[in-house]
Each structure stands twice: as C-alpha cells, then as structure tokens.
Design a protein around this motif. Structure first.
Motif, PDB file in Angstrom:
ATOM      1  N   HIS A  30       0.864  -1.183   0.000  1.00  0.00           N
ATOM      2  CA  HIS A  30       0.000   0.000   0.000  1.00  0.00           C
ATOM      3  C   HIS A  30       0.895   1.226   0.000  1.00  0.00           C
ATOM      4  N   ILE A  31       0.657   2.136  -0.946  1.00  0.00           N
ATOM      5  CA  ILE A  31       1.464   3.342  -1.089  1.00  0.00           C
ATOM      6  C   ILE A  31       0.615   4.556  -0.715  1.00  0.00           C
ATOM      7  N   SER A  32       1.193   5.476   0.069  1.00  0.00           N
ATOM      8  CA  SER A  32       0.485   6.697   0.445  1.00  0.00           C
ATOM      9  C   SER A  32       1.475   7.855   0.519  1.00  0.00           C
ATOM     10  N   ASP A  33       0.988   9.027   0.986  1.00  0.00           N
ATOM     11  CA  ASP A  33       1.833  10.216   1.133  1.00  0.00           C
ATOM     12  C   ASP A  33       2.532  10.561  -0.178  1.00  0.00           C
ATOM     13  N   ASN A  34       1.740  10.597  -1.269  1.00  0.00           N
ATOM     14  CA  ASN A  34       2.273  10.935  -2.593  1.00  0.00           C
ATOM     15  C   ASN A  34       3.444  10.047  -3.013  1.00  0.00           C
ATOM     16  N   GLY A  35       3.384   8.797  -2.624  1.00  0.00           N
ATOM     17  CA  GLY A  35       4.396   7.834  -3.034  1.00  0.00           C
ATOM     18  C   GLY A  35       5.567   7.683  -2.093  1.00  0.00           C
ATOM     19  N   ASN A  36       5.532   8.376  -0.951  1.00  0.00           N
ATOM     20  CA  ASN A  36       6.686   8.366  -0.049  1.00  0.00           C
ATOM     21  C   ASN A  36       6.572   7.386   1.112  1.00  0.00           C
ATOM     22  N   HIS A  37       5.399   6.833   1.334  1.00  0.00           N
ATOM     23  CA  HIS A  37       5.216   5.898   2.451  1.00  0.00           C
ATOM     24  C   HIS A  37       4.696   4.570   1.931  1.00  0.00           C
ATOM     25  N   LEU A  38       5.209   3.488   2.487  1.00  0.00           N
ATOM     26  CA  LEU A  38       4.874   2.139   2.046  1.00  0.00           C
ATOM     27  C   LEU A  38       4.483   1.271   3.229  1.00  0.00           C
ATOM     28  N   ILE A  39       3.406   0.526   3.060  1.00  0.00           N
ATOM     29  CA  ILE A  39       3.075  -0.577   3.956  1.00  0.00           C
ATOM     30  C   ILE A  39       3.177  -1.845   3.129  1.00  0.00           C
ATOM     31  N   GLY A  40       3.940  -2.802   3.602  1.00  0.00           N
ATOM     32  CA  GLY A  40       4.082  -4.070   2.907  1.00  0.00           C
ATOM     33  C   GLY A  40       3.737  -5.225   3.826  1.00  0.00           C
ATOM     34  N   MET A  41       3.460  -6.366   3.236  1.00  0.00           N
ATOM     35  CA  MET A  41       3.160  -7.553   4.029  1.00  0.00           C
ATOM     36  C   MET A  41       3.710  -8.788   3.334  1.00  0.00           C
ATOM     37  N   THR A  42       4.305  -9.660   4.110  1.00  0.00           N
ATOM     38  CA  THR A  42       4.820 -10.908   3.563  1.00  0.00           C
ATOM     39  C   THR A  42       3.766 -12.000   3.734  1.00  0.00           C
ATOM     40  N   ASP A  43       3.952 -13.106   3.025  1.00  0.00           N
ATOM     41  CA  ASP A  43       3.006 -14.212   3.161  1.00  0.00           C
ATOM     42  C   ASP A  43       3.360 -15.122   4.333  1.00  0.00           C
ATOM     43  N   ARG A  44       4.233 -14.624   5.212  1.00  0.00           N
ATOM     44  CA  ARG A  44       4.514 -15.318   6.467  1.00  0.00           C
ATOM     45  C   ARG A  44       4.182 -14.418   7.654  1.00  0.00           C
ATOM     46  N   ALA A  45       3.114 -13.624   7.472  1.00  0.00           N
ATOM     47  CA  ALA A  45       2.500 -12.868   8.564  1.00  0.00           C
ATOM     48  C   ALA A  45       3.417 -11.819   9.187  1.00  0.00           C
ATOM     49  N   THR A  46       4.141 -11.104   8.340  1.00  0.00           N
ATOM     50  CA  THR A  46       4.945  -9.970   8.811  1.00  0.00           C
ATOM     51  C   THR A  46       4.488  -8.702   8.113  1.00  0.00           C
ATOM     52  N   LEU A  47       4.226  -7.678   8.910  1.00  0.00           N
ATOM     53  CA  LEU A  47       3.824  -6.367   8.412  1.00  0.00           C
ATOM     54  C   LEU A  47       5.019  -5.430   8.459  1.00  0.00           C
ATOM     55  N   VAL A  48       5.202  -4.621   7.404  1.00  0.00           N
ATOM     56  CA  VAL A  48       6.375  -3.754   7.276  1.00  0.00           C
ATOM     57  C   VAL A  48       5.925  -2.340   6.927  1.00  0.00           C
ATOM     58  N   THR A  49       6.542  -1.331   7.553  1.00  0.00           N
ATOM     59  CA  THR A  49       6.365   0.054   7.115  1.00  0.00           C
ATOM     60  C   THR A  49       7.716   0.581   6.656  1.00  0.00           C
ATOM     61  N   ALA A  50       7.694   1.490   5.673  1.00  0.00           N
ATOM     62  CA  ALA A  50       8.949   1.989   5.119  1.00  0.00           C
ATOM     63  C   ALA A  50       8.728   3.346   4.474  1.00  0.00           C
ATOM     64  N   GLU A  51       9.811   4.098   4.348  1.00  0.00           N
ATOM     65  CA  GLU A  51       9.812   5.351   3.611  1.00  0.00           C
ATOM     66  C   GLU A  51      10.485   5.109   2.257  1.00  0.00           C
ATOM     67  N   VAL A  52       9.914   5.684   1.221  1.00  0.00           N
ATOM     68  CA  VAL A  52      10.396   5.456  -0.143  1.00  0.00           C
ATOM     69  C   VAL A  52      11.127   6.699  -0.632  1.00  0.00           C
ATOM     70  N   ALA A  53      12.391   6.529  -1.006  1.00  0.00           N
ATOM     71  CA  ALA A  53      13.183   7.631  -1.566  1.00  0.00           C
ATOM     72  C   ALA A  53      13.087   7.577  -3.083  1.00  0.00           C
ATOM     73  N   ARG A  54      12.842   8.742  -3.686  1.00  0.00           N
ATOM     74  CA  ARG A  54      12.646   8.800  -5.131  1.00  0.00           C
ATOM     75  C   ARG A  54      13.551   9.850  -5.759  1.00  0.00           C
ATOM     76  N   ARG A  55      13.894   9.609  -7.006  1.00  0.00           N
ATOM     77  CA  ARG A  55      14.585  10.591  -7.831  1.00  0.00           C
ATOM     78  C   ARG A  55      13.808  10.693  -9.131  1.00  0.00           C
ATOM     79  N   GLY A  56      13.039  11.763  -9.268  1.00  0.00           N
ATOM     80  CA  GLY A  56      12.152  11.859 -10.415  1.00  0.00           C
ATOM     81  C   GLY A  56      11.074  10.798 -10.324  1.00  0.00           C
ATOM     82  N   ASP A  57      10.903  10.049 -11.389  1.00  0.00           N
ATOM     83  CA  ASP A  57       9.873   9.015 -11.426  1.00  0.00           C
ATOM     84  C   ASP A  57      10.302   7.695 -10.808  1.00  0.00           C
ATOM     85  N   GLU A  58      11.565   7.550 -10.463  1.00  0.00           N
ATOM     86  CA  GLU A  58      12.067   6.237 -10.064  1.00  0.00           C
ATOM     87  C   GLU A  58      12.328   6.131  -8.571  1.00  0.00           C
ATOM     88  N   ILE A  59      12.104   4.930  -8.028  1.00  0.00           N
ATOM     89  CA  ILE A  59      12.483   4.601  -6.658  1.00  0.00           C
ATOM     90  C   ILE A  59      13.988   4.364  -6.623  1.00  0.00           C
TER      91      ILE A  59
END
Length: 294
Positions: free
Chosen positions: A49-78
């Motif tokens: 799940h991406i929010s904050d105009n592409g700068n925040h990420l919530i991820g989940m693995t298929d082994r029941a782990t939830l992850v939050t992260a900040e996404v650094a971008r340069r132009g259109d690319e991560i």
C-alpha cells in the motif's frame, strides 16, 4: 503465494521480456527497483500500500509480517527504501501465526487507519486496529469453505464506503467467472462476477482514487511469470468498461503479487506492484511502477 518447489526451481529465466499494452491507451513503465534486506523475515511480499504521494509504504509478507517503510525517489524512479518498522501478525488469541494460519496475502487500509488482511489456506479476513494488536476475524461465509488451500483470498480491496472486496485466485463459478465477495460491515454477499480471460489468475486488487476497481493477475509458466492489470468502472453492483491496461511477456517482471493505485504530485495515476520472491535466491523482491491513463 507459496508454490511447490517443483515449480519454484524452474524459475531461472525471468530477467528478459518486454511489457506490452493491450488497450489503445498505453501505460508508461516508470521503473523497477530491487529491494534487498538481510533480515530473516524479509521476502515473500504479497501485498503493498502506497500513500503520502508515493513516499510511504506498507508491505506484508506471506509469512505474517507487516512492514512500514519510507520510499526515496529521484524523479519518477524509486532509488531506496528505508524500513521504519516490522511487526508479526498475531491471532485473535494473541498467538503467533505460523504455517497455514499465517499465509497472509492481501491488505486494505481502513478509513480509521487500521488494516484488513486476507488469508489463504485458512481462508478468512481479519481486522487489525494497529500493528501488534490482536486480530478481529470477520465472520466466514460458507462459500469460503470450498476454496483451494493454496489459491484463495490473495486479493483484497476497500472502496470509498469502507466495503471490502475479495476474490479467490482459483475457484470459479459454474459458468467459469471470478466470484467477487463483498463485506459491507454486516454480512458477506456476492454482488457481481468478473470475466475469466485466458490463464491469468487474480492475485491483488485495489480501488484507485478514480473509484475504479483494479485487479492484478498472474500467469505462472515453466520459465517465469506474466502479469496483467485490468480495471472496471462500478455502477452500483455492475462492473463495466473493462480495460486491459497492460499485459507482459514472460519474464518482464518477477512474481508480482501486490498492488497499490494512487496519484503522484503531478496528478498522474500510478500503479505500484511488489513481487513475491518465494524466499528463493533465483527470484527477487521487486517494486514495479507504471503511470496509468485516466
């Protein structure tokens, strides 16, 4: 999704291939980023799940782990992803989710900031008010009992009313369509079906900021994966205006399983997808982004 080792070990050629658009409106592949981390839990990503105009990420693995992260971008690319937290999902009794009970596949962010999670193997949808809290399991309809163990509730989406939509990866109606199940806060129903087209199977879903339903699909071959993204307009309980936004050749991307549709600072629709590496060295955790036509 966890595939058998016989299928997994054949995925040696997935680095070549070119994505091509089926619809006359061509999406723009903005880039692909390989996400690496040394933690033992890292891998097997099934939802994003991406929010904050592409700068925040919530991820989940298929082994029941939830992850939050900040996404650094340069132009259109991560260019980098910085993990800010990770938590194990726990049961309604506060126990660790392991084995089949921990096969977490889809996420949907509730209006109050909580998370809904869909599971396969032990087919259910649960609500988590916050990371680290106990699961609140939604009632299960009888239809869920007949789902394939390793092919059920991978896709989960929430609309602007807060209604949840999910669909099985493999099970079909008597006429061969994809049944869509909706939770309106009180009960489950099957408001509509989506057409099954070819060998692609649904693995993720999202409602975009445009109100349309997006479904990410996958086809598994002996030498890699193909991906397809379709969308529909919903008029009440009737899907219409089906579009194939893109369909890739084998190996264009890794095993894409998670989907988030959002708008960037320029107002463009974007789709961010994440791949499940099955915890195999032959595969990779890949974030793939496309700019989509309105």
């Amino acid at each position: 999704m966890r595939k058998s080792s016989a299928i997994q070990l054949t995925i040696a050629v997935f680095l070549a291939g070119v994505a091509w658009a089926v619809d006359h409106k061509t999406p723009d592949h903005l880039g692909s980023f390989t996400w690496r981390h040394t933690a033992e839990w890292f891998g097997g990503f099934s939802a994003v799940h991406i929010s904050d105009n592409g700068n925040h990420l919530i991820g989940m693995t298929d082994r029941a782990t939830l992850v939050t992260a900040e996404v650094a971008r340069r132009g259109d690319e991560i260019v980098d992803i910085h993990i800010t937290g990770n938590w194990p999902l726990i049961s309604s009794r506060g126990r660790s989710l392991t084995g089949g009970t921990g096969d977490s596949e889809g996420i949907a962010v509730a209006p109050d900031g909580g998370l809904y999670v869909s599971f396969e193997n032990t087919h259910r949808v649960a609500y988590y008010p916050a990371p680290g809290t106990k699961a609140q399991v939604l009632p299960r309809p009888k239809a869920f009992d007949g789902f394939e163990l390793n092919g059920s509730l991978e896709a989960l989406a929430i609309d602007q009313r807060g209604h949840l939509f999910t669909m099985p990866e493999e099970n079909r109606t008597a006429t061969g369509d994809i049944p869509v199940y909706r939770w309106d806060g009180q009960a489950w129903s099957t408001p509509f079906v989506l057409p099954q087209r070819g060998d692609f199977l649904p693995v993720a879903a999202d409602f975009g900021p445009d109100g349309r339903l997006y479904v990410l699909e996958r086809d598994v071959g002996w030498i890699g994966f193909r991906s397809r993204l379709r969308r529909w307009e919903l008029d009440g309980d009737t899907p219409s205006a089906e579009e194939v936004l893109f369909q890739t050749g084998t190996g264009a991307h890794d095993n894409l399983e998670g989907l988030s549709v959002w708008r960037d600072d320029e107002g463009r629709l974007r789709a961010t997808m994440v791949s499940d590496d099955n915890f195999l060295a032959l595969q990779r955790t890949e974030l793939v982004e496309y700019a989509l036509p309105d």
